[in-house]
Design a protein around this motif. Structure first.
Motif, PDB file in Angstrom:
ATOM      1  N   MET A   1     -43.119   2.361  63.989  1.00  0.00           N
ATOM      2  CA  MET A   1     -44.529   1.992  63.882  1.00  0.00           C
ATOM      3  C   MET A   1     -44.867   1.490  62.482  1.00  0.00           C
ATOM      4  N   LEU A   2     -44.433   2.264  61.468  1.00  0.00           N
ATOM      5  CA  LEU A   2     -44.711   1.867  60.085  1.00  0.00           C
ATOM      6  C   LEU A   2     -43.988   0.572  59.727  1.00  0.00           C
ATOM      7  N   THR A   3     -42.804   0.378  60.308  1.00  0.00           N
ATOM      8  CA  THR A   3     -42.075  -0.865  60.067  1.00  0.00           C
ATOM      9  C   THR A   3     -42.876  -2.061  60.570  1.00  0.00           C
ATOM     10  N   PHE A   4     -43.363  -1.945  61.796  1.00  0.00           N
ATOM     11  CA  PHE A   4     -44.164  -3.026  62.377  1.00  0.00           C
ATOM     12  C   PHE A   4     -45.433  -3.268  61.571  1.00  0.00           C
ATOM     13  N   LEU A   5     -46.125  -2.190  61.186  1.00  0.00           N
ATOM     14  CA  LEU A   5     -47.367  -2.335  60.424  1.00  0.00           C
ATOM     15  C   LEU A   5     -47.121  -2.982  59.065  1.00  0.00           C
ATOM     16  N   GLY A   6     -45.985  -2.635  58.434  1.00  0.00           N
ATOM     17  CA  GLY A   6     -45.664  -3.227  57.138  1.00  0.00           C
ATOM     18  C   GLY A   6     -45.478  -4.726  57.224  1.00  0.00           C
ATOM     19  N   PHE A   7     -44.667  -5.164  58.181  1.00  0.00           N
ATOM     20  CA  PHE A   7     -44.457  -6.598  58.354  1.00  0.00           C
ATOM     21  C   PHE A   7     -45.748  -7.297  58.782  1.00  0.00           C
ATOM     22  N   ALA A   8     -46.518  -6.648  59.649  1.00  0.00           N
ATOM     23  CA  ALA A   8     -47.773  -7.241  60.115  1.00  0.00           C
ATOM     24  C   ALA A   8     -48.773  -7.383  58.970  1.00  0.00           C
ATOM     25  N   MET A   9     -48.817  -6.397  58.077  1.00  0.00           N
ATOM     26  CA  MET A   9     -49.740  -6.448  56.948  1.00  0.00           C
ATOM     27  C   MET A   9     -49.381  -7.610  56.015  1.00  0.00           C
ATOM     28  N   ILE A  10     -48.102  -7.759  55.718  1.00  0.00           N
ATOM     29  CA  ILE A  10     -47.669  -8.838  54.836  1.00  0.00           C
ATOM     30  C   ILE A  10     -47.933 -10.195  55.485  1.00  0.00           C
ATOM     31  N   ALA A  11     -47.611 -10.313  56.769  1.00  0.00           N
ATOM     32  CA  ALA A  11     -47.822 -11.578  57.468  1.00  0.00           C
ATOM     33  C   ALA A  11     -49.306 -11.931  57.519  1.00  0.00           C
ATOM     34  N   THR A  12     -50.157 -10.947  57.791  1.00  0.00           N
ATOM     35  CA  THR A  12     -51.607 -11.182  57.830  1.00  0.00           C
ATOM     36  C   THR A  12     -52.117 -11.669  56.489  1.00  0.00           C
ATOM     37  N   PHE A  13     -51.662 -11.030  55.425  1.00  0.00           N
ATOM     38  CA  PHE A  13     -52.071 -11.419  54.071  1.00  0.00           C
ATOM     39  C   PHE A  13     -51.685 -12.861  53.781  1.00  0.00           C
ATOM     40  N   LEU A  14     -50.417 -13.211  54.039  1.00  0.00           N
ATOM     41  CA  LEU A  14     -49.949 -14.555  53.727  1.00  0.00           C
ATOM     42  C   LEU A  14     -50.666 -15.618  54.548  1.00  0.00           C
TER      43      LEU A  14
END
Length: 494
Positions: A1-14
């Protein structure tokens, strides 16, 4: 879950900053705060932010006083000879201007600090880019990529971190990498040449009237297009040429208004940055500005050399060195209190923008680290490596260094991920030295990461949107990193 959220957070920011839906400061603060709540750890957000701010506070202080120090040095004329030399080489040719940017950034990067490199490079080249109507994202992209290759110097940070994490000697890591890094730097120069040729085709080659017809220069100084295979008669740049150049800016990495417009009048030739002279071609900095201190030139040069030497030798923490240097530079060059206040006020915008960006980035890094997203992302990536790739862990490390050093801080990668990769490599007979060298190849891309404070100095001073810089630079920086990796493998270094 945290793995997905981490990548999703970075992708959303970019995505949001590249689409210009949010400013970088707002995105760096609001997006991680939102994802912290999604992770079910909203109650700890304050602790994560305070921890992140505490870790980045020395960096913010260093950047604040470095901007003041080098701003004062630019004001008093310390870098004017360098600027004149680069501008003589450029001769108003867009190709030479872009190549000159790469050369200047590479030379200044020898001090090991990205923020000072960007301040000096932008201060020297920005007036010329604006006057010629060149794309400013070309300037930021070339400068960041050149600095990224040079960031592998032992005193630059990554090499020292790799040596510390794997308990190796920094010289054993860096010295064998020199041929591969030289190829990487050559790649940057070739890239600068190609981009410069594209800019030349877009805006044309410009010369001063004095270079075409000396007597005309005595009557007026304005930019004119070079007229190949003609008698050299001067002609003004037409408004249609300016419009076409601006309209085609995106084709060479331009970003509309940020790329500037081709100069079309005498007023453009006399814009901020001083008058152009027949001898120098262009004067990037006003040679008659009242802040010049020619009598103190050697004092300022000695102070700067001493400061950089102390920084390389680590005699004191870098923030302390720049704090002392800024105070001494202001006191000696501007002994009167009103003059000191005026110089501080002149650089206040840059200080506020950069410091604000650093503390906003502290929220992003604090949440990434505090929630455990970084650790889970790294573990997932390492675990995804096929068993059959074990004997090729150096290559795997080099490839992983590109995304990981872009999405993570250098500390997180070198102290958190690199030891795991080295352990996996050792199990298959791969030397820790090879792993350490491979870990350096991603630095060309790392220097454009949203987690690197110095990049905000670059885009802020160049007046370029961070999203535009990212969209233009990432592909070229990634290519440069891959060239370094390929050269390292070809030479048997990695």
């Amino acid at each position: 879950m945290l793995t997905f959220l981490g990548f999703a957070m970075i992708a959303t920011f970019l995505v949001l900053i590249m689409m210009k839906k949010m400013s970088p400061i707002a995105a760096l603060v609001l997006i991680p705060a939102l994802f912290c709540v999604f992770a079910g750890k909203g109650a700890h957000l304050g602790d994560y932010v305070i921890d992140g701010v505490g870790k980045l506070a020395p960096t913010a202080a260093m950047l604040m006083f470095a901007i003041v120090y080098f701003g004062v040095m630019i004001d008093v004329g310390l870098f004017d000879p360098i600027v004149r030399g680069i501008l003589r080489f450029c001769k108003a040719d867009p190709m030479r201007v872009v190549v000159g940017t790469a050369v200047l950034a590479a030379i200044v990067s020898l001090d090991g600090d990205g923020s000072t490199t960007f301040m000096i490079t932008v201060s020297a080249m920005y007036p010329l880019y604006k006057r010629l109507g060149l794309s400013l994202v070309v300037m930021t992209g070339v400068a960041a990529t050149a600095n990224g290759v040079m960031n592998t110097l032992p005193w630059g940070g990554p090499t020292a971190r790799a040596a510390t994490a794997l308990k190796l000697d920094a010289a054993d890591i860096f010295v064998p990498m020199i041929p591969a890094l030289a190829v990487g730097l050559l790649c940057v120069f070739v890239l600068a040449y190609v981009l410069g040729v594209k800019e030349r085709r877009r805006v044309g080659t410009l010369v001063l009237p004095g270079q075409v017809e000396r007597e005309a220069a005595e009557e007026e100084e304005e930019l004119v297009p070079a007229a190949p295979a003609t008698s050299g008669a001067s002609a003004s740049i037409s408004s249609s040429t300016s419009t076409a150049a601006a309209a085609s800016a995106s084709g060479a990495g331009g970003v509309g208004p940020a790329a500037g417009a081709a100069p079309s009048s005498t007023s453009a030739a006399h814009g901020s940055g001083g008058a152009a002279t027949p001898e120098d071609g262009f004067q990037g900095l006003d040679p008659h500005r009242p802040t010049l201190r020619p009598r103190l030139y050697w004092f300022n040069a000695g102070l700067t050399v001493s400061l950089l030497t102390a920084m390389i030798m680590e005699l004191l923490p870098i923030p302390v060195l720049f704090l002392l240097g800024a105070a001494l530079a202001l006191t000696v060059n501007f002994p009167h209190m009103p003059d000191q206040k005026a110089r501080i006020a002149a650089h206040a915008d840059n200080v506020l923008n950069v410091a604000g960006m650093v503390f906003a980035a502290a929220v992003f890094t604090g949440v990434l680290t505090g929630t455990g997203m970084v650790k889970h992302m790294a573990d997932w990536l390492v675990g995804a490596i096929p068993e059959g790739m074990g004997p090729h862990m150096a290559l795997v490390t080099g490839l992983l260094s590109l995304p990981l050093t872009y999405f993570m801080s250098n500390d997180g990668f070198y102290f958190g991920v690199l030891p795991v990769l080295a352990e996996a490599g050792a199990a298959h007979g791969v030397s820790p030295l090879e792993i350490a060298r491979a870990s350096l190849v991603g630095q060309a891309l790392h220097m454009s990461s949203p987690l690197v404070p110095a990049v905000y100095v670059l885009v802020g001073m160049a007046k370029v949107e961070f999203g535009d810089h990212t969209r233009f630079t990432v592909k070229w920086a990634a290519l440069t990193s891959l060239v370094v990796l390929a050269a390292g493998m070809l030479f048997g270094i990695i």
